[in-house]
Design an enzyme around this catalytic site. Structure first.
Site, PDB file in Angstrom:
ATOM      1  N   LYS A 261       0.774  -0.735  -0.281  1.00  0.00           N
ATOM      2  CA  LYS A 261      -0.075  -0.029  -0.064  1.00  0.00           C
ATOM      3  C   LYS A 261       1.024   1.086   0.138  1.00  0.00           C
ATOM      4  CE  LYS A 261      -3.054   2.704   2.511  1.00  0.00           C
ATOM      5  NZ  LYS A 261      -4.110   2.383   4.460  1.00  0.00           N
ATOM      6  N   ASP A 266      -2.301   9.801   4.172  1.00  0.00           N
ATOM      7  CA  ASP A 266      -3.973   9.934   3.921  1.00  0.00           C
ATOM      8  C   ASP A 266      -4.885  10.572   4.756  1.00  0.00           C
ATOM      9  OD1 ASP A 266      -6.284   8.498   3.949  1.00  0.00           O
ATOM     10  OD2 ASP A 266      -5.940   6.883   4.986  1.00  0.00           O
ATOM     11  N   LYS A 273     -10.058  11.988   8.156  1.00  0.00           N
ATOM     12  CA  LYS A 273     -10.232  12.158   9.619  1.00  0.00           C
ATOM     13  C   LYS A 273     -10.001  13.584  10.655  1.00  0.00           C
ATOM     14  CE  LYS A 273      -6.546   8.363   8.022  1.00  0.00           C
ATOM     15  NZ  LYS A 273      -7.519   7.641   9.011  1.00  0.00           N
ATOM     16  N   ASP A 284       1.469   6.466   5.819  1.00  0.00           N
ATOM     17  CA  ASP A 284       0.229   5.267   5.277  1.00  0.00           C
ATOM     18  C   ASP A 284       1.167   4.940   3.585  1.00  0.00           C
ATOM     19  OD1 ASP A 284      -1.676   3.373   5.630  1.00  0.00           O
ATOM     20  OD2 ASP A 284      -3.208   5.409   4.779  1.00  0.00           O
ATOM     21  N   ASP A 343     -12.180   7.179   3.863  1.00  0.00           N
ATOM     22  CA  ASP A 343     -11.231   6.791   4.362  1.00  0.00           C
ATOM     23  C   ASP A 343     -10.848   5.513   4.323  1.00  0.00           C
ATOM     24  OD1 ASP A 343      -9.100   7.209   6.065  1.00  0.00           O
ATOM     25  OD2 ASP A 343      -9.997   8.071   8.133  1.00  0.00           O
ATOM     26  N   GLU A 345      -9.210   3.678   2.000  1.00  0.00           N
ATOM     27  CA  GLU A 345      -8.964   3.569   0.619  1.00  0.00           C
ATOM     28  C   GLU A 345      -8.155   2.764   0.264  1.00  0.00           C
ATOM     29  OE1 GLU A 345      -7.866   5.400   3.020  1.00  0.00           O
ATOM     30  OE2 GLU A 345      -5.860   5.078   3.136  1.00  0.00           O
ATOM     31  N   ARG A 347      -7.761  -0.585   1.086  1.00  0.00           N
ATOM     32  CA  ARG A 347      -8.208  -2.078  -0.108  1.00  0.00           C
ATOM     33  C   ARG A 347      -8.861  -1.425  -1.839  1.00  0.00           C
ATOM     34  NH1 ARG A 347     -12.581  -1.741   4.835  1.00  0.00           N
ATOM     35  NH2 ARG A 347     -11.199  -0.920   5.805  1.00  0.00           N
TER      36      ARG A 347
HETATM   37  N1  BES Z   1      -4.166   4.328   6.969  1.00  0.00           N
HETATM   38  C1  BES Z   1      -5.393   3.776   7.850  1.00  0.00           C
HETATM   39  C2  BES Z   1      -6.115   3.229   8.964  1.00  0.00           C
HETATM   40  C3  BES Z   1      -5.126   2.955   9.776  1.00  0.00           C
HETATM   41  C4  BES Z   1      -5.118   4.324  11.136  1.00  0.00           C
HETATM   42  C5  BES Z   1      -3.329   3.258  10.512  1.00  0.00           C
HETATM   43  C6  BES Z   1      -4.169   4.500  11.826  1.00  0.00           C
HETATM   44  C7  BES Z   1      -2.847   3.106  11.134  1.00  0.00           C
HETATM   45  C8  BES Z   1      -3.621   4.279  12.084  1.00  0.00           C
HETATM   46  C9  BES Z   1      -6.334   3.827   7.022  1.00  0.00           C
HETATM   47  O1  BES Z   1      -6.704   3.867   5.757  1.00  0.00           O
HETATM   48  C10 BES Z   1      -7.498   3.996   7.398  1.00  0.00           C
HETATM   49  O2  BES Z   1      -8.205   5.188   7.799  1.00  0.00           O
HETATM   50  N2  BES Z   1      -8.499   3.359   7.813  1.00  0.00           N
HETATM   51  C11 BES Z   1     -10.003   3.008   8.392  1.00  0.00           C
HETATM   52  C12 BES Z   1     -11.087   1.978   7.918  1.00  0.00           C
HETATM   53  C13 BES Z   1     -11.978   2.599   8.481  1.00  0.00           C
HETATM   54  C14 BES Z   1     -13.266   4.155   7.651  1.00  0.00           C
HETATM   55  C15 BES Z   1     -12.807   1.244   7.773  1.00  0.00           C
HETATM   56  C16 BES Z   1      -9.600   2.928  10.124  1.00  0.00           C
HETATM   57  O3  BES Z   1      -9.242   2.131   9.998  1.00  0.00           O
HETATM   58  O4  BES Z   1     -10.337   4.296  11.006  1.00  0.00           O
HETATM   59 ZN    ZN Z   2      -4.889   4.509   4.766  1.00  0.00          ZN
HETATM   60 MN    MN Z   3      -8.402   5.198   5.176  1.00  0.00          MN
END
Ligand code: BES
Ligand code: ZN
Ligand code: MN
Length: 489
Positions: A261, A266, A273, A284, A343, A345, A347
């Protein structure tokens, strides 16, 4: 740093000439090597309260009496009589911390236990020295001038010089890969855009003779990567789809594929966020950084296997052109996706890369992603989340991680979890409910990986550290390199 193996003379450790002697010592007194001059000195230090025999404790000795070394740092390892890799790595980390601000021409690393240093422990010790000496400087000119440890000599045992030599060679390659991944991931978003990421891949390819190809937006559109494009379109930075190829075996040998990834920042997109700690989302692209790190290590070691690296790279930003919650996009696989949360993104960019991987008829595909905050809640910062429908692959990765001190833990992929991704408007939604978020993210990816053996590593908790020691860890370069070397013919 040059690393070599050294044999001690008849007087043992005390006869060793060095600017610095790093002496790793078992916590159990009975496990110390016997008949050597230094034990009296350390017994005194212990008796005086200067060296509590607890793992992680250290003692600095300047011109220690009876030793030829100019300085000695003692690092106490764990309780085991044997030099386990974990013990060695921990003791090294604490010992090096005492002197890492200083440069030395010759450092000797010695194990003070009765048992010989095992290959795994030697490997771990060398990786630990190299990682302890890492410091980020790329956007911090005020950081101290680079201190150098010119030579590290490992005090070895005669019987196994060849084994130790091979282990240290591997360790140096892994450490270089880990530190490259850290340098990439630590760079801020404005200094490490998708374009920089592609340049870094091209540089690696030049240095090690890999094939590299970078697809631009036009090419990605033509292929039909609608999910990847949906994420990239909110940003003015051009997307990059990076394909790296290492050929170490005959052409007909099915390759392993690593998919990383590469979100260089992000923000969450329209599903923005919160501001607090949003800066950390520069990490990220930790999955992508680990793919580059693995290629660095593999390039150095040239194992007999074929390896492909795929990195979809872009930013995830809000704008007038950004994807909106509720938008439906068509992935490269033809399956449609309702983007309920912009968010989620990772996947979206990964699913198209996973479909792209089919063309290589891979022996196995492993994707690596800072994919979910839920993974951090589930496993914390110690073990990465590991998913695979294939038991053999899951076990191989788990074992590689344990052995390389870069551990992962397997989580489930039962069909029942798939329910969460149902959508009334597309073949699937890109998020489920909050419950089991680390699993539903993996279930989403699973829908794109039917054509080959696949595993997924969620590295959200392990790719970087927050707090005072904020920075990238270079994980899971060690796990992946260990796994690949085990797969080589
Ligand atoms: N890059 C983030 C995941 C992440 C969050 C990594 C905190 C490290 C620390 C990912 O893109 C994301 O934002 N995931 C969301 C998914 C949700 C919207 C289902 C998350 O984990 O909040
Ligand atoms: Zn992310
Ligand atoms: Mn995200």
């Amino acid at each position: 740093m040059d690393v070599r193996i050294l044999q001690a003379g008849p007087e043992g450790l005390c006869s060793i000439q060095a600017d610095l002697l790093l002496l790793l010592l078992p916590a159990r007194r009975e496990a110390w090597a016997e008949g050597q001059g230094w034990t009296d000195l350390l017994d005194e230090a212990v008796a005086a309260g200067d060296l509590p025999l607890k793992a992680g404790r250290t003692l600095y000795l300047h011109r220690p009496a009876g030793m030829k070394a100019a300085r000695c740092v003692v690092g106490v390892a764990g309780d085991e009589a044997q030099s386990t890799a974990r013990d060695a790595a921990r003791a090294v980390a604490s010992a090096v911390a005492v002197v890492k601000q200083q440069g030395f021409a010759k450092v000797v690393l010695a194990w003070g236990g009765q048992e010989d240093l095992s290959d795994d422990a030697a490997h771990a010790a060398v990786v630990a020295v190299e990682s302890a000496l890492y410091s980020y400087r790329l956007t911090k000119p005020s950081a101290a001038a680079v201190v150098e440890w010119k030579e590290l000599a490992l005090l070895g045992n005669k019987a196994n010089t060849a084994g130790l030599r091979a282990a240290t060679r591997r360790a140096q390659a892994v450490a270089a890969g880990v530190n490259l991944a850290r340098d990439c991931a630590n760079r801020p978003g404005n200094h490490f855009t998708p374009t920089h990421l592609a340049d870094e891949a091209r540089q690696l390819a030049r240095d090690f003779g890999f094939k590299v190809e970078v697809l631009d937006r036009k090419a990605v559109e033509k292929l039909g990567m609608g999910a990847f494009l949906a994420v990239a379109k909110g940003s003015d930075e051009p997307l990059q789809f990076i394909v790296l190829q290492y050929q170490g075996a005959a052409k007909k040998v099915a390759p392993r594929v690593l998919v990383g990834k590469g979100i260089t920042f992000d923000s969450g997109g329209i599903s923005l966020k919160p501001a607090a700690e949003m800066d950390e989302m520069k990490y990220d692209m930790g999955g992508a950084a680990s793919v580059l790190g693995v290629f660095r290590a593999i390039g150095e070691l040239q194992p007999k296997l074929n390896l492909i690296g795929l990195i979809p790279a872009c930013e995830n930003l809000p704008s007038g052109r950004a994807t909106k919650p509720g938008d439906v996009v068509t992935s490269l696989s033809g399956q449609t996706i309702e983007v309920l949360n912009t968010d989620a993104e990772g996947r979206l960019i990964l699913c198209d890369a996973l479909t792209y991987a089919e063309r290589f008829k891979p022996a196995a595909v492993v994707d690596i992603a800072t994919l979910t905050g839920a993974c951090v809640i589930a496993l914390g910062h110690q073990r990465a989340g590991l998913f695979s429908p294939d038991d053999t692959l899951a076990i191989a990765l788990q074992e590689a991680g344990d052995r390389a001190l870069d551990p992962a833990w397997r989580l489930p992929l039962d069909d029942e979890y798939d329910e969460a991704l149902k959508s009334n408007f597309a073949d699937m939604a890109n998020v489920g409910s909050r419950a089991g978020g680390v699993v539903t993210a993996a279930m989403f990816l699973k829908r794109y990986t039917k054509a080959y053996r696949w595993a997924h590593l969620d590295i959200a908790g392990v790719a970087w550290k927050s707090g005072a020691a904020k920075g990238a860890t270079g994980r899971p370069v060690a796990l992946l390199t260990q796994w690949l070397l085990g797969e080589a013919g």
